[in-house]
Structure formats: C-alpha cells, structure tokens
Design a protein around this motif. Structure first.
Motif, PDB file in Angstrom:
ATOM      1  N   GLN A  91     -16.032 -13.538  -9.925  1.00 15.21           N
ATOM      2  CA  GLN A  91     -14.332 -14.082  -9.292  1.00 15.21           C
ATOM      3  C   GLN A  91     -13.250 -13.946  -9.989  1.00 15.21           C
ATOM      4  O   GLN A  91     -12.489 -13.520  -9.893  1.00 15.21           O
ATOM      5  CB  GLN A  91     -15.036 -15.318  -8.858  1.00 15.21           C
ATOM      6  CG  GLN A  91     -15.826 -14.847  -7.747  1.00 15.21           C
ATOM      7  CD  GLN A  91     -15.943 -16.826  -7.115  1.00 15.21           C
ATOM      8  OE1 GLN A  91     -16.999 -18.014  -8.153  1.00 15.21           O
ATOM      9  NE2 GLN A  91     -15.824 -17.619  -5.835  1.00 15.21           N
ATOM     10  N   ALA A  92     -13.720 -14.537 -10.927  1.00 11.83           N
ATOM     11  CA  ALA A  92     -12.972 -14.111 -12.465  1.00 11.83           C
ATOM     12  C   ALA A  92     -12.362 -12.491 -11.980  1.00 11.83           C
ATOM     13  O   ALA A  92     -10.909 -13.031 -12.946  1.00 11.83           O
ATOM     14  CB  ALA A  92     -13.216 -15.133 -13.269  1.00 11.83           C
ATOM     15  N   ALA A  93     -13.472 -12.002 -12.906  1.00 14.80           N
ATOM     16  CA  ALA A  93     -12.988 -10.289 -12.931  1.00 14.80           C
ATOM     17  C   ALA A  93     -11.735 -10.116 -11.819  1.00 14.80           C
ATOM     18  O   ALA A  93     -11.058  -9.846 -12.105  1.00 14.80           O
ATOM     19  CB  ALA A  93     -14.296  -9.905 -12.958  1.00 14.80           C
ATOM     20  N   ILE A  94     -12.344 -10.576 -10.366  1.00 13.57           N
ATOM     21  CA  ILE A  94     -11.267 -10.552  -9.145  1.00 13.57           C
ATOM     22  C   ILE A  94      -9.502 -10.904 -10.326  1.00 13.57           C
ATOM     23  O   ILE A  94      -8.766 -10.491 -10.036  1.00 13.57           O
ATOM     24  CB  ILE A  94     -11.682 -11.413  -8.219  1.00 13.57           C
ATOM     25  CG1 ILE A  94     -13.041 -10.312  -7.384  1.00 13.57           C
ATOM     26  CG2 ILE A  94     -10.414 -10.824  -6.025  1.00 13.57           C
ATOM     27  CD1 ILE A  94     -13.375 -10.633  -6.162  1.00 13.57           C
ATOM     28  N   VAL A  95      -9.689 -12.386 -10.201  1.00 11.13           N
ATOM     29  CA  VAL A  95      -7.964 -12.908 -10.410  1.00 11.13           C
ATOM     30  C   VAL A  95      -8.261 -11.637 -11.743  1.00 11.13           C
ATOM     31  O   VAL A  95      -6.628 -11.522 -11.688  1.00 11.13           O
ATOM     32  CB  VAL A  95      -8.926 -14.022 -11.382  1.00 11.13           C
ATOM     33  CG1 VAL A  95      -6.675 -14.978 -11.594  1.00 11.13           C
ATOM     34  CG2 VAL A  95      -8.830 -15.227 -10.075  1.00 11.13           C
ATOM     35  N   LEU A  96      -8.416 -11.581 -12.967  1.00 15.49           N
ATOM     36  CA  LEU A  96      -8.300 -10.844 -14.044  1.00 15.49           C
ATOM     37  C   LEU A  96      -7.744  -9.333 -13.460  1.00 15.49           C
ATOM     38  O   LEU A  96      -6.592  -8.595 -13.960  1.00 15.49           O
ATOM     39  CB  LEU A  96      -9.415 -10.658 -15.196  1.00 15.49           C
ATOM     40  CG  LEU A  96      -8.867  -9.798 -16.647  1.00 15.49           C
ATOM     41  CD1 LEU A  96      -7.665 -10.523 -16.791  1.00 15.49           C
ATOM     42  CD2 LEU A  96      -9.945  -9.376 -17.400  1.00 15.49           C
ATOM     43  N   ASN A  97      -8.513  -8.765 -12.423  1.00 18.09           N
ATOM     44  CA  ASN A  97      -7.993  -7.535 -12.087  1.00 18.09           C
ATOM     45  C   ASN A  97      -6.604  -7.722 -11.373  1.00 18.09           C
ATOM     46  O   ASN A  97      -5.814  -6.861 -11.411  1.00 18.09           O
ATOM     47  CB  ASN A  97      -8.665  -7.181 -11.599  1.00 18.09           C
ATOM     48  CG  ASN A  97      -9.998  -6.152 -12.131  1.00 18.09           C
ATOM     49  OD1 ASN A  97      -9.817  -5.834 -13.502  1.00 18.09           O
ATOM     50  ND2 ASN A  97     -11.321  -6.195 -11.412  1.00 18.09           N
ATOM     51  N   ALA A  98      -6.658  -8.753 -10.555  1.00 20.92           N
ATOM     52  CA  ALA A  98      -5.245  -9.082  -9.706  1.00 20.92           C
ATOM     53  C   ALA A  98      -3.958  -9.453 -10.535  1.00 20.92           C
ATOM     54  O   ALA A  98      -3.021  -8.603  -9.992  1.00 20.92           O
ATOM     55  CB  ALA A  98      -5.504 -10.130  -8.610  1.00 20.92           C
ATOM     56  N   ALA A  99      -4.596  -9.950 -11.696  1.00 18.41           N
ATOM     57  CA  ALA A  99      -3.550 -10.157 -12.560  1.00 18.41           C
ATOM     58  C   ALA A  99      -2.619  -8.771 -13.714  1.00 18.41           C
ATOM     59  O   ALA A  99      -1.308  -9.171 -13.481  1.00 18.41           O
ATOM     60  CB  ALA A  99      -3.549 -11.419 -13.509  1.00 18.41           C
ATOM     61  N   ARG A 100      -3.773  -8.006 -13.584  1.00 16.33           N
ATOM     62  CA  ARG A 100      -3.363  -6.855 -14.219  1.00 16.33           C
ATOM     63  C   ARG A 100      -2.027  -6.063 -13.487  1.00 16.33           C
ATOM     64  O   ARG A 100      -1.761  -5.975 -14.146  1.00 16.33           O
ATOM     65  CB  ARG A 100      -4.177  -6.085 -14.845  1.00 16.33           C
ATOM     66  CG  ARG A 100      -5.240  -6.267 -16.399  1.00 16.33           C
ATOM     67  CD  ARG A 100      -5.949  -5.913 -16.248  1.00 16.33           C
ATOM     68  NE  ARG A 100      -6.740  -6.119 -18.070  1.00 16.33           N
ATOM     69  CZ  ARG A 100      -6.287  -5.660 -18.915  1.00 16.33           C
ATOM     70  NH1 ARG A 100      -5.321  -4.903 -18.989  1.00 16.33           N
ATOM     71  NH2 ARG A 100      -6.446  -5.938 -19.550  1.00 16.33           N
ATOM     72  N   GLY A 101      -2.700  -5.743 -12.164  1.00 20.87           N
ATOM     73  CA  GLY A 101      -2.084  -5.228 -11.201  1.00 20.87           C
ATOM     74  C   GLY A 101      -0.927  -5.839 -10.968  1.00 20.87           C
ATOM     75  O   GLY A 101       0.116  -5.018 -10.411  1.00 20.87           O
ATOM     76  N   THR A 102      -0.477  -6.506 -11.491  1.00 25.66           N
ATOM     77  CA  THR A 102       0.682  -7.369 -10.182  1.00 25.66           C
ATOM     78  C   THR A 102       1.825  -8.581 -11.360  1.00 25.66           C
ATOM     79  O   THR A 102       2.538  -7.996 -11.402  1.00 25.66           O
ATOM     80  CB  THR A 102       0.597  -8.279  -9.260  1.00 25.66           C
ATOM     81  OG1 THR A 102      -0.216  -9.269 -10.332  1.00 25.66           O
ATOM     82  CG2 THR A 102      -0.101  -7.901  -8.142  1.00 25.66           C
ATOM     83  N   TYR A 103       0.897  -8.891 -12.133  1.00 27.73           N
ATOM     84  CA  TYR A 103       2.164  -9.860 -13.840  1.00 27.73           C
ATOM     85  C   TYR A 103       1.841  -9.271 -15.131  1.00 27.73           C
ATOM     86  O   TYR A 103       2.511  -9.580 -15.262  1.00 27.73           O
ATOM     87  CB  TYR A 103       1.068 -11.022 -13.360  1.00 27.73           C
ATOM     88  CG  TYR A 103       1.376 -11.902 -12.406  1.00 27.73           C
ATOM     89  CD1 TYR A 103       2.181 -12.100 -11.308  1.00 27.73           C
ATOM     90  CD2 TYR A 103       0.561 -12.825 -11.706  1.00 27.73           C
ATOM     91  CE1 TYR A 103       2.902 -12.951 -10.796  1.00 27.73           C
ATOM     92  CE2 TYR A 103       0.393 -13.472 -10.806  1.00 27.73           C
ATOM     93  CZ  TYR A 103       1.692 -13.794 -10.138  1.00 27.73           C
ATOM     94  OH  TYR A 103       1.674 -14.581  -9.284  1.00 27.73           O
ATOM     95  N   CYS A 104       0.767  -8.501 -15.522  1.00 31.49           N
ATOM     96  CA  CYS A 104       0.742  -8.702 -17.024  1.00 31.49           C
ATOM     97  C   CYS A 104       0.627  -6.484 -16.984  1.00 31.49           C
ATOM     98  O   CYS A 104      -0.911  -6.732 -16.718  1.00 31.49           O
ATOM     99  CB  CYS A 104       0.029  -9.446 -17.502  1.00 31.49           C
ATOM    100  SG  CYS A 104      -1.737  -9.748 -17.306  1.00 31.49           S
ATOM    101  N   THR A 105       1.193  -5.890 -15.995  1.00 30.66           N
ATOM    102  CA  THR A 105       0.396  -4.759 -15.924  1.00 30.66           C
ATOM    103  C   THR A 105       0.349  -3.579 -17.590  1.00 30.66           C
ATOM    104  O   THR A 105      -0.296  -2.839 -17.326  1.00 30.66           O
ATOM    105  CB  THR A 105       1.774  -3.490 -15.035  1.00 30.66           C
ATOM    106  OG1 THR A 105       3.346  -4.110 -14.954  1.00 30.66           O
ATOM    107  CG2 THR A 105       1.518  -4.355 -13.732  1.00 30.66           C
ATOM    108  N   GLN A 106       1.465  -4.079 -18.578  1.00 34.61           N
ATOM    109  CA  GLN A 106       1.415  -3.868 -19.997  1.00 34.61           C
ATOM    110  C   GLN A 106       0.421  -4.564 -21.092  1.00 34.61           C
ATOM    111  O   GLN A 106       1.170  -4.738 -21.839  1.00 34.61           O
ATOM    112  CB  GLN A 106       3.080  -3.567 -20.501  1.00 34.61           C
ATOM    113  CG  GLN A 106       3.797  -3.040 -19.058  1.00 34.61           C
ATOM    114  CD  GLN A 106       3.655  -1.628 -19.433  1.00 34.61           C
ATOM    115  OE1 GLN A 106       2.988  -0.510 -20.095  1.00 34.61           O
ATOM    116  NE2 GLN A 106       3.381  -1.204 -18.229  1.00 34.61           N
ATOM    117  N   ALA A 107      -0.113  -5.672 -19.983  1.00 31.82           N
ATOM    118  CA  ALA A 107      -0.782  -6.347 -21.505  1.00 31.82           C
ATOM    119  C   ALA A 107      -1.892  -5.643 -21.905  1.00 31.82           C
ATOM    120  O   ALA A 107      -2.691  -4.848 -21.264  1.00 31.82           O
ATOM    121  CB  ALA A 107      -2.200  -7.092 -20.213  1.00 31.82           C
TER     122      ALA A 107
END
Length: 109
Positions: A91-107
């Motif tokens: 579940q946490a991996a889903i949050v991380l992947n969604a965050a990477r795709g929306t909020y922090c694409t350059q992280a």
C-alpha cells in the motif's frame, strides 16, 4: 446629542460591524482548500488502496516526496510510510508511485 458623542457611536458601530463581518468571512474564505489537478490525480490513484481519508492520503504523498528529495531510498520511504500509517508495504508503494507520478516527478532515488 453632541458631535463628539455621535462620532464615538459611529466609530463603535463601524468597528463592531467590521469585527462581525471579518469573523463571518474569514473561515468561509479559507475552507475548503481547492484541490489541484495533481491532487486529484494522486487521490484517484490512491483512494481505497491506502488507509485513511483524503487529507491523510495527500499528507502521505507529500511526505513521500520530501523523503525522496532528502535523499532517502525508495525502500526506506516505503517502510517509513507503511509504519507511520499502519499500512502494508504494498500500500505504501502505491502511495510512493502515485506521488512520483504527480508531485515529485524529478525526485532522486
């Protein structure tokens, strides 16, 4: 009635009206906070897949980005988010992947 007395009453009425108007407008103007397109995309990817309400989901997503930008590896971010929100690592991996795709694409990481 003297001019000074009228001015004092007018001033008091004006201050009272300003206080009442300010008290009624303040909270209405501050809430609800409008969601951005990124917020809506993130919520669409995580609702029902991670425990918590929308506020908790948004907080977890932004927290994941902060952790990535601070140099933590993805696995550490997943472990930390899972522990903090009583979620499974998947579940946490889903949050991380969604965050990477929306909020922090350059992280990094």
């Amino acid at each position: 009635m003297s001019t000074t007395n009228r001015c004092g009453r007018l001033l008091a009425a004006t201050i009272t009206a300003g206080v009442l108007l300010g008290a009624s407008v303040g909270p209405a103007a501050a809430w609800p906070i409008p969601l951005t397109a990124e917020d809506n995309a993130f919520l669409g990817a995580t609702r029902g897949k991670f425990p918590g309400n929308d506020d908790q989901l948004l907080t977890a997503g932004r927290q994941a980005c902060r952790m990535l930008y601070s140099g933590q590896p993805a696995n550490a971010v997943i472990d930390s988010i899972a522990a903090q929100y009583a979620a499974a690592p998947g579940q946490a991996a889903i949050v991380l992947n969604a965050a990477r795709g929306t909020y922090c694409t350059q992280a990094p990481g």
